[in-house]
Design an enzyme around this catalytic site. Sequence first.
Site, PDB file in Angstrom:
ATOM      1  N   VAL A  14       0.856  -1.182   0.000  1.00  0.00           N
ATOM      2  CA  VAL A  14       0.000   0.000   0.000  1.00  0.00           C
ATOM      3  C   VAL A  14       0.894   1.233   0.000  1.00  0.00           C
ATOM      4  O   VAL A  14       1.953   1.243   0.634  1.00  0.00           O
ATOM      5  CB  VAL A  14      -0.954   0.009   1.215  1.00  0.00           C
ATOM      6  CG1 VAL A  14      -0.191   0.145   2.514  1.00  0.00           C
ATOM      7  CG2 VAL A  14      -1.997   1.112   1.094  1.00  0.00           C
ATOM      8  N   SER A  15       0.493   2.245  -0.761  1.00  0.00           N
ATOM      9  CA  SER A  15       1.263   3.496  -0.783  1.00  0.00           C
ATOM     10  C   SER A  15       0.734   4.431   0.291  1.00  0.00           C
ATOM     11  O   SER A  15      -0.398   4.303   0.758  1.00  0.00           O
ATOM     12  CB  SER A  15       1.155   4.166  -2.158  1.00  0.00           C
ATOM     13  OG  SER A  15      -0.147   4.676  -2.363  1.00  0.00           O
ATOM     14  N   THR A  16       1.564   5.391   0.664  1.00  0.00           N
ATOM     15  CA  THR A  16       1.146   6.382   1.659  1.00  0.00           C
ATOM     16  C   THR A  16      -0.065   7.160   1.170  1.00  0.00           C
ATOM     17  O   THR A  16      -1.001   7.438   1.925  1.00  0.00           O
ATOM     18  CB  THR A  16       2.309   7.353   1.953  1.00  0.00           C
ATOM     19  OG1 THR A  16       3.436   6.607   2.401  1.00  0.00           O
ATOM     20  CG2 THR A  16       1.922   8.362   3.016  1.00  0.00           C
ATOM     21  N   GLU A  18      -2.402   6.141  -0.925  1.00  0.00           N
ATOM     22  CA  GLU A  18      -3.591   5.285  -0.871  1.00  0.00           C
ATOM     23  C   GLU A  18      -4.114   5.161   0.558  1.00  0.00           C
ATOM     24  O   GLU A  18      -5.327   5.152   0.789  1.00  0.00           O
ATOM     25  CB  GLU A  18      -3.258   3.892  -1.423  1.00  0.00           C
ATOM     26  CG  GLU A  18      -3.062   3.873  -2.919  1.00  0.00           C
ATOM     27  CD  GLU A  18      -2.475   2.565  -3.409  1.00  0.00           C
ATOM     28  OE1 GLU A  18      -2.802   2.157  -4.538  1.00  0.00           O
ATOM     29  OE2 GLU A  18      -1.687   1.934  -2.671  1.00  0.00           O
ATOM     30  N   GLN A  19      -3.195   5.069   1.508  1.00  0.00           N
ATOM     31  CA  GLN A  19      -3.603   4.997   2.907  1.00  0.00           C
ATOM     32  C   GLN A  19      -4.366   6.256   3.306  1.00  0.00           C
ATOM     33  O   GLN A  19      -5.392   6.193   3.981  1.00  0.00           O
ATOM     34  CB  GLN A  19      -2.373   4.826   3.804  1.00  0.00           C
ATOM     35  CG  GLN A  19      -1.755   3.440   3.753  1.00  0.00           C
ATOM     36  CD  GLN A  19      -0.474   3.374   4.555  1.00  0.00           C
ATOM     37  OE1 GLN A  19       0.361   4.261   4.492  1.00  0.00           O
ATOM     38  NE2 GLN A  19      -0.302   2.319   5.321  1.00  0.00           N
TER      39      GLN A  19
END
Length: 223
Positions: A14-16, A18-19
């Site tokens: 997960v990318s920052t 997306e989080q």
Amino acid sequence: MNDKIKNVAIYCRVSTDEQRKFGISVEDQKNSLIRYCKENKYKIYDYYIDEGVSAGTISKRKEFVRLLKDLDNIDLIIFTKLDRFSRNVRDANNLLVELDKHNTSFKAIDEDDVDTSTADGRFIFNLKVNLAEHERNKDSERINRVNKYKYHIARTVCSGQKIFGYDIDENKRLIINKEEARQINMLYDKYIETNCLSETIRWFQTNIKKRSYASIRLYLTNT
């Protein structure tokens, strides 16, 4: 249960961004994948978790690189959705070649049609990766258009990052910082005088400001 599958690698990413935007969680992905292994009586070889990392390129995903080094011990790689795994056509095709060498397949448990252990699954995988990369490129084009408009038409900056030689006012417009502009002019003059980048950079670091080699080089080339 597929008797040929002994060891399964669980991959989560997960990318920052997306989080922050969508609340996508590594823990949710991991729990779903563990349940899938239990339901299918698969043995988990190891967990490979890339948190805060985009899917742009494989080389930046340290855990994914580690996974590729373990392929001799892995029969199947599972992840939740294809975009957790790859959105780059070249990387995806290179991955297929590398996994085939080790007789390793991969599967997206939330997308039944993405399963490289079958011919149809491989076809759908290639199709979806091409579509994902196309969408990513279109997004990039849209962002570039917006940024160009902001800079060339509205004359505003695209982020809050300060550029050496300028300040940013309350309207997000660049205004010249007179002292830093004077230092930039001195940097140009020194480079013209010496015609040597390394000497100019050392002079700037000693006499003006402690900045990295790359930063000072950018001062000289950033139009």
